[in-house]
Design a protein around this motif. Structure first.
Motif, mmCIF file in Angstrom:
data_model
loop_
_atom_site.group_PDB
_atom_site.id
_atom_site.type_symbol
_atom_site.label_atom_id
_atom_site.label_comp_id
_atom_site.label_asym_id
_atom_site.label_seq_id
_atom_site.Cartn_x
_atom_site.Cartn_y
_atom_site.Cartn_z
ATOM 1 N N SER A 26 -8.166 -2.637 -8.234
ATOM 2 C CA SER A 26 -7.712 -1.878 -9.505
ATOM 3 C C SER A 26 -6.351 -1.155 -9.226
ATOM 4 O O SER A 26 -5.488 -0.897 -9.971
ATOM 5 C CB SER A 26 -9.041 -1.210 -10.144
ATOM 6 O OG SER A 26 -9.760 -1.740 -10.328
ATOM 7 N N ALA A 27 -6.289 -0.498 -8.097
ATOM 8 C CA ALA A 27 -5.240 0.336 -7.680
ATOM 9 C C ALA A 27 -3.967 -0.255 -7.822
ATOM 10 O O ALA A 27 -2.737 -0.057 -7.826
ATOM 11 C CB ALA A 27 -5.340 1.010 -6.520
ATOM 12 N N ILE A 28 -3.877 -1.739 -7.491
ATOM 13 C CA ILE A 28 -2.664 -2.563 -7.155
ATOM 14 C C ILE A 28 -2.468 -3.139 -8.411
ATOM 15 O O ILE A 28 -1.242 -4.051 -8.490
ATOM 16 C CB ILE A 28 -2.823 -3.489 -5.885
ATOM 17 C CG1 ILE A 28 -3.975 -4.662 -6.189
ATOM 18 C CG2 ILE A 28 -3.169 -2.874 -4.685
ATOM 19 C CD1 ILE A 28 -3.952 -5.522 -5.250
ATOM 20 N N GLU A 29 -3.180 -3.203 -9.589
ATOM 21 C CA GLU A 29 -2.976 -3.868 -10.929
ATOM 22 C C GLU A 29 -1.322 -3.435 -11.298
ATOM 23 O O GLU A 29 -1.113 -2.278 -11.502
ATOM 24 C CB GLU A 29 -3.665 -3.584 -11.785
ATOM 25 C CG GLU A 29 -4.977 -4.424 -11.584
ATOM 26 C CD GLU A 29 -5.991 -4.180 -12.665
ATOM 27 O OE1 GLU A 29 -5.372 -3.592 -13.967
ATOM 28 O OE2 GLU A 29 -7.238 -4.262 -12.406
ATOM 29 N N GLY A 30 -0.319 -4.212 -11.639
ATOM 30 C CA GLY A 30 0.926 -3.924 -11.740
ATOM 31 C C GLY A 30 1.912 -3.340 -10.758
ATOM 32 O O GLY A 30 2.869 -2.750 -11.085
ATOM 33 N N VAL A 31 1.449 -3.041 -9.674
ATOM 34 C CA VAL A 31 2.133 -2.329 -8.519
ATOM 35 C C VAL A 31 2.889 -3.492 -7.727
ATOM 36 O O VAL A 31 2.499 -4.657 -7.356
ATOM 37 C CB VAL A 31 1.131 -1.770 -7.576
ATOM 38 C CG1 VAL A 31 1.849 -1.219 -6.500
ATOM 39 C CG2 VAL A 31 0.595 -0.849 -8.502
ATOM 40 N N GLY A 32 3.988 -3.207 -7.265
ATOM 41 C CA GLY A 32 4.923 -4.053 -6.441
ATOM 42 C C GLY A 32 5.493 -2.968 -5.310
ATOM 43 O O GLY A 32 6.066 -2.031 -5.477
ATOM 44 N N TYR A 50 2.559 -3.874 11.728
ATOM 45 C CA TYR A 50 2.161 -4.605 10.573
ATOM 46 C C TYR A 50 2.382 -4.014 9.336
ATOM 47 O O TYR A 50 3.100 -2.928 9.280
ATOM 48 C CB TYR A 50 0.566 -4.570 10.818
ATOM 49 C CG TYR A 50 0.060 -3.287 10.436
ATOM 50 C CD1 TYR A 50 -0.584 -3.066 9.047
ATOM 51 C CD2 TYR A 50 -0.311 -2.434 11.373
ATOM 52 C CE1 TYR A 50 -1.346 -1.800 8.741
ATOM 53 C CE2 TYR A 50 -0.860 -1.021 11.035
ATOM 54 C CZ TYR A 50 -1.437 -0.851 9.639
ATOM 55 O OH TYR A 50 -2.130 0.416 9.357
ATOM 56 N N TYR A 51 2.403 -4.751 8.351
ATOM 57 C CA TYR A 51 2.628 -4.259 7.081
ATOM 58 C C TYR A 51 1.753 -4.880 5.917
ATOM 59 O O TYR A 51 0.800 -5.455 6.111
ATOM 60 C CB TYR A 51 4.254 -4.926 6.655
ATOM 61 C CG TYR A 51 4.529 -6.301 6.653
ATOM 62 C CD1 TYR A 51 4.401 -6.941 5.637
ATOM 63 C CD2 TYR A 51 4.669 -6.963 7.879
ATOM 64 C CE1 TYR A 51 4.211 -8.637 5.276
ATOM 65 C CE2 TYR A 51 4.776 -8.435 7.849
ATOM 66 C CZ TYR A 51 4.663 -9.268 6.647
ATOM 67 O OH TYR A 51 4.847 -10.460 6.671
ATOM 68 N N LEU A 52 1.918 -4.101 4.875
ATOM 69 C CA LEU A 52 1.015 -4.319 3.560
ATOM 70 C C LEU A 52 2.147 -4.725 2.625
ATOM 71 O O LEU A 52 3.002 -3.929 2.360
ATOM 72 C CB LEU A 52 0.167 -2.913 3.278
ATOM 73 C CG LEU A 52 -0.264 -3.160 1.977
ATOM 74 C CD1 LEU A 52 -1.598 -4.300 1.656
ATOM 75 C CD2 LEU A 52 -0.936 -1.726 1.417
ATOM 76 N N ARG A 53 1.910 -5.710 1.812
ATOM 77 C CA ARG A 53 2.830 -6.228 0.851
ATOM 78 C C ARG A 53 1.863 -6.459 -0.386
ATOM 79 O O ARG A 53 1.010 -7.110 -0.346
ATOM 80 C CB ARG A 53 3.441 -7.415 1.063
ATOM 81 C CG ARG A 53 4.297 -8.075 -0.011
ATOM 82 C CD ARG A 53 5.169 -9.458 0.336
ATOM 83 N NE ARG A 53 4.094 -10.152 0.784
ATOM 84 C CZ ARG A 53 4.500 -10.884 1.929
ATOM 85 N NH1 ARG A 53 5.468 -10.722 2.659
ATOM 86 N NH2 ARG A 53 3.600 -11.824 2.512
ATOM 87 N N VAL A 54 2.160 -5.885 -1.266
ATOM 88 C CA VAL A 54 1.433 -5.850 -2.889
ATOM 89 C C VAL A 54 2.434 -6.326 -3.822
ATOM 90 O O VAL A 54 3.515 -5.689 -4.073
ATOM 91 C CB VAL A 54 1.069 -4.461 -3.078
ATOM 92 C CG1 VAL A 54 0.187 -4.382 -4.421
ATOM 93 C CG2 VAL A 54 0.107 -3.770 -1.994
ATOM 94 N N ALA A 55 2.179 -7.341 -4.505
ATOM 95 C CA ALA A 55 2.929 -7.720 -5.541
ATOM 96 C C ALA A 55 1.901 -8.869 -6.296
ATOM 97 O O ALA A 55 1.074 -9.458 -5.787
ATOM 98 C CB ALA A 55 3.966 -8.872 -4.906
ATOM 99 N N ASP A 56 2.314 -8.694 -7.674
ATOM 100 C CA ASP A 56 1.583 -9.681 -8.445
ATOM 101 C C ASP A 56 0.053 -9.580 -8.354
ATOM 102 O O ASP A 56 -0.772 -10.650 -8.465
ATOM 103 C CB ASP A 56 1.755 -11.180 -8.378
ATOM 104 C CG ASP A 56 3.483 -11.371 -8.638
ATOM 105 O OD1 ASP A 56 4.038 -10.758 -9.494
ATOM 106 O OD2 ASP A 56 4.295 -12.337 -7.628
ATOM 107 N N GLY A 57 -0.436 -8.426 -8.102
ATOM 108 C CA GLY A 57 -2.124 -8.181 -8.277
ATOM 109 C C GLY A 57 -2.799 -8.606 -6.932
ATOM 110 O O GLY A 57 -3.922 -8.870 -6.965
#
Length: 129
Positions: A26-32, A50-57
């Protein structure tokens, strides 16, 4: 026996659990956003990235570095492990000086709920520290 913390297997397991963790999803909806994590003083004496990539849900954790991260978070192994276990809150670690943050801080603040749900999601993993 769990996966070794900061290993490729750990990153895969963390990515899998993030996809099934409802509050994180829910927290990553619409997040890039992309977050680079630099961990010093690992048990073998090396540094780890390391990395965290958030895109397109969706979100992925991968070992290594990402080009042009929005934010870089640097800490030592013990702090990273405590956060991963759920023993230390990210905000507490930051305000006590155990995390050094650089990059687009405005973007980080805008998406702080992503970080807020990251540790609780991965804390349920069976991890060998």
């Amino acid at each position: 026996m769990g996966t070794k913390f900061l290993s490729t297997e750990w990153a895969r397991a963390a990515t899998d659990i993030l996809s099934r963790h409802t509050p994180f999803s829910s927290a990553i909806e619409g997040v890039g956003v992309s977050l680079q994590f630099e961990v010093s003083a690992t048990p073998d004496g090396a540094n780890s990235s390391y990395y965290l990539r958030v895109a397109d849900g969706s979100a992925a954790i991968e070992i290594g570095t990402i080009k042009k991260a929005d934010v870089t978070v640097a800490t030592d192994y013990n702090t990273a492990a405590a956060i991963s276990k759920g023993d230390l809150n990210i905000q507490t670690a930051f305000f006590s000086g155990k995390l050094k943050v650089s990059g687009n801080l405005a973007k980080l603040m805008l998406h702080q709920s992503v970080l807020g749900h990251l540790a609780p999601a991965v804390s349920s993993l069976d991890v060998e520290y």
